[in-house]
Design a protein around this motif. Structure first.
Motif, PDB file in Angstrom:
ATOM      1  N   LEU A 166      -1.332  -4.097  -9.513  1.00  0.00           N
ATOM      2  CA  LEU A 166      -0.580  -5.354  -9.542  1.00  0.00           C
ATOM      3  C   LEU A 166       0.270  -5.518  -8.286  1.00  0.00           C
ATOM      4  O   LEU A 166       0.433  -6.651  -7.790  1.00  0.00           O
ATOM      5  N   LEU A 167       0.833  -4.422  -7.768  1.00  0.00           N
ATOM      6  CA  LEU A 167       1.550  -4.510  -6.493  1.00  0.00           C
ATOM      7  C   LEU A 167       0.602  -4.940  -5.369  1.00  0.00           C
ATOM      8  O   LEU A 167       0.975  -5.737  -4.498  1.00  0.00           O
ATOM      9  N   MET A 168      -0.599  -4.403  -5.387  1.00  0.00           N
ATOM     10  CA  MET A 168      -1.587  -4.776  -4.382  1.00  0.00           C
ATOM     11  C   MET A 168      -1.929  -6.264  -4.466  1.00  0.00           C
ATOM     12  O   MET A 168      -2.094  -6.937  -3.433  1.00  0.00           O
ATOM     13  N   ILE A 169      -1.981  -6.802  -5.679  1.00  0.00           N
ATOM     14  CA  ILE A 169      -2.372  -8.200  -5.864  1.00  0.00           C
ATOM     15  C   ILE A 169      -1.241  -9.146  -5.498  1.00  0.00           C
ATOM     16  O   ILE A 169      -1.395 -10.059  -4.665  1.00  0.00           O
ATOM     17  N   TYR A 170      -0.062  -8.948  -6.135  1.00  0.00           N
ATOM     18  CA  TYR A 170       1.014  -9.932  -6.024  1.00  0.00           C
ATOM     19  C   TYR A 170       1.914  -9.704  -4.816  1.00  0.00           C
ATOM     20  O   TYR A 170       2.582 -10.629  -4.358  1.00  0.00           O
ATOM     21  N   TRP A 171       1.982  -8.481  -4.307  1.00  0.00           N
ATOM     22  CA  TRP A 171       2.795  -8.219  -3.128  1.00  0.00           C
ATOM     23  C   TRP A 171       1.929  -8.147  -1.873  1.00  0.00           C
ATOM     24  O   TRP A 171       2.227  -8.779  -0.859  1.00  0.00           O
ATOM     25  N   LEU A 182       0.839  -1.207   0.000  1.00  0.00           N
ATOM     26  CA  LEU A 182       0.000   0.000   0.000  1.00  0.00           C
ATOM     27  C   LEU A 182       0.870   1.252   0.000  1.00  0.00           C
ATOM     28  O   LEU A 182       0.594   2.214  -0.732  1.00  0.00           O
ATOM     29  N   ILE A 183       1.944   1.240   0.782  1.00  0.00           N
ATOM     30  CA  ILE A 183       2.814   2.407   0.876  1.00  0.00           C
ATOM     31  C   ILE A 183       3.565   2.627  -0.438  1.00  0.00           C
ATOM     32  O   ILE A 183       3.653   3.758  -0.944  1.00  0.00           O
ATOM     33  N   VAL A 184       4.116   1.541  -1.023  1.00  0.00           N
ATOM     34  CA  VAL A 184       4.870   1.682  -2.264  1.00  0.00           C
ATOM     35  C   VAL A 184       3.940   2.048  -3.417  1.00  0.00           C
ATOM     36  O   VAL A 184       4.243   2.928  -4.239  1.00  0.00           O
ATOM     37  N   GLY A 185       2.797   1.369  -3.507  1.00  0.00           N
ATOM     38  CA  GLY A 185       1.837   1.709  -4.557  1.00  0.00           C
ATOM     39  C   GLY A 185       1.332   3.131  -4.421  1.00  0.00           C
ATOM     40  O   GLY A 185       1.177   3.854  -5.419  1.00  0.00           O
ATOM     41  N   GLY A 186       1.088   3.570  -3.178  1.00  0.00           N
ATOM     42  CA  GLY A 186       0.672   4.949  -2.965  1.00  0.00           C
ATOM     43  C   GLY A 186       1.749   5.939  -3.347  1.00  0.00           C
ATOM     44  O   GLY A 186       1.462   7.003  -3.895  1.00  0.00           O
ATOM     45  N   LEU A 187       3.026   5.573  -3.083  1.00  0.00           N
ATOM     46  CA  LEU A 187       4.128   6.451  -3.456  1.00  0.00           C
ATOM     47  C   LEU A 187       4.206   6.619  -4.974  1.00  0.00           C
ATOM     48  O   LEU A 187       4.440   7.725  -5.476  1.00  0.00           O
ATOM     49  N   ILE A 188       4.006   5.527  -5.707  1.00  0.00           N
ATOM     50  CA  ILE A 188       4.020   5.608  -7.178  1.00  0.00           C
ATOM     51  C   ILE A 188       2.920   6.540  -7.671  1.00  0.00           C
ATOM     52  O   ILE A 188       3.147   7.413  -8.527  1.00  0.00           O
ATOM     53  N   LEU A 189       1.730   6.400  -7.119  1.00  0.00           N
ATOM     54  CA  LEU A 189       0.611   7.225  -7.564  1.00  0.00           C
ATOM     55  C   LEU A 189       0.796   8.689  -7.161  1.00  0.00           C
ATOM     56  O   LEU A 189       0.430   9.596  -7.924  1.00  0.00           O
TER      57      LEU A 189
END
Length: 392
Positions: free
Chosen positions: A87-92, A54-61
């Motif tokens: 995809l980060l949310m799904i696989y990570w 969530l943190i990494v995906g949020g950082l990308i967005l």
């Protein structure tokens, strides 16, 4: 702190034909929410390692949203970033839609998505993110809707209470800078694309996480009720644009909050109306969950609300007439300027208005072809009376 940086790097939102605010407003709300969430979680010792995706995906967005606020990226670039976050949310993160709940009456197992779970999750994530991005058109609206959803989830017995409270507090802090307590004051900052993309991703994460698995906190049919306004409004607007032969992603001023403003409601009234509707829909979803209302019934009720909203928004002029508020295609400050111009006394330098008999004599002479000048009439002193039109 971020406001000062925004003025230095020109991270500002300026008014144009589609944006009716006053002055340049910093677009740092999303970055502030993200920084507040992460840094405060680390300082308080909240275990955020389970939310690394969530943190990494949020950082990308947030990063893509900041670039978009600065240089206005094409829609394809934003969609790619949203798909990567999904995809980060799904696989990570292990958060994905595996079933749609018990939608079939008389069957005691949920409707499985099987091989469709990954594409369906990516599609749902992109849809919710863009739904919140499109509804972010009035000060405090998007943040209030997200805060309402977060507080609604807190009504359940969840292991994610600390994270949800931290997110809710970050959104409340932003609303303190964004909400205008006086209508004549401008907000200190806007959410920006960075903020709307981040909050849409957060909503998607928890809607999926809390509605899947054997120990789910709520049924999948409850989640749409918590974000009913942005979800329904976005789908209806995309359908209207397609029917008009336009791109479904073309920006316009035909959303529900725009219709309310055209009807004469100010920004604060618009936020209260939409937020009130969001609270009502969230209460319906929570009540249906607590009362164990069958999921097919909840889905049918949501589709009925969607159909009703679609019918009303397609007849928005009649709906506003029913509310006894006339729609004007000018905003409130435009109407005030027009009214001021109409009420302004325009000085007229020249003779006073002639009597009706004198005007009739002039008209008779013109009709008969007589161009001889008539006996001079005493001219009145010049005055500043109302300007009169030409002789008919």
């Amino acid at each position: 702190m971020l406001r000062k940086i925004a003025f230095r790097i020109d991270l500002l939102d300026r008014p144009d034909s589609r944006k009716q605010h006053q002055g340049a407003i910093p677009l740092v709300g999303g970055l502030g929410i993200y920084a507040g969430f992460v840094l405060t979680g680390l300082l308080l010792g909240i275990p955020l390692y389970d939310y690394a995706a969530l943190i990494v995906g949020g950082l990308i967005l947030v990063a893509v949203g900041l670039v978009d606020d600065l240089h206005e990226l094409p829609p394809q670039a934003r969609f790619v970033a949203q798909a990567i976050a999904a995809l980060l949310m799904i696989y990570w993160g292990g958060v994905e839609l595996t079933d749609l709940g018990y939608l079939l009456p008389g069957i005691d197992h949920p409707v499985k998505l099987a091989w469709l779970c990954v594409p369906f999750t990516v599609f749902a994530t992109i849809g919710v993110i863009n739904a919140l991005n499109m509804v972010d058109g009035v000060d405090g609206l998007a943040g209030s809707v997200v805060l309402n959803a977060l507080l609604a989830w807190l009504s359940h017995d969840l292991a994610d209470v600390s994270v949800l409270l931290l997110l809710a507090s970050a959104v409340m802090a932003f609303l303190g800078f964004n909400w205008r307590f006086k209508l004549d004051k401008k907000p200190l900052m806007f959410l920006g694309d960075a903020g709307s993309l981040l909050l849409g991703f957060v909503l998607t994460w928890f809607m999926i996480k809390l509605s899947q698995g054997e120990h789910r906190a709520m049924a999948p049919t409850t989640a749409p009720w918590l974000v009913a306004i942005p979800l329904i409004d976005t789908i209806v607007m995309m359908v209207r644009r397609i029917r008009k032969g336009r791109s479904p992603f073309t920006a316009d001023r035909e959303h529900f909050h725009h219709v309310l403003q055209y009807a004469g409601f100010n920004r604060r009234e618009t936020v209260f109306i939409i937020l009130g509707a969001s609270v009502v829909f969230s209460a319906i979803g929570i009540a249906g969950e607590l009362q164990r209302v069958p999921e097919p019934v909840m889905l049918a009720a949501f589709l009925a609300v969607f159909a009703t909203y679609y019918a009303l928004i397609m007849r928005s002029w009649r709906m506003m007439r029913f509310l006894k508020r006339s729609i004007c295609r000018r905003h409130k400050h435009d109407r005030r300027q027009l009214q001021d111009r109409r009420q302004q006394q325009i000085p007229w330098v020249g003779p006073e208005r002639r009597q009706l008999a004198d005007r009739r004599q002039t008209l008779d002479r013109r009709t008969s072809g007589d161009t001889a000048p008539s006996s001079p009439t005493p001219s009145a002193p010049q005055s500043t009376g109302k300007k009169v039109g030409a002789l008919r």
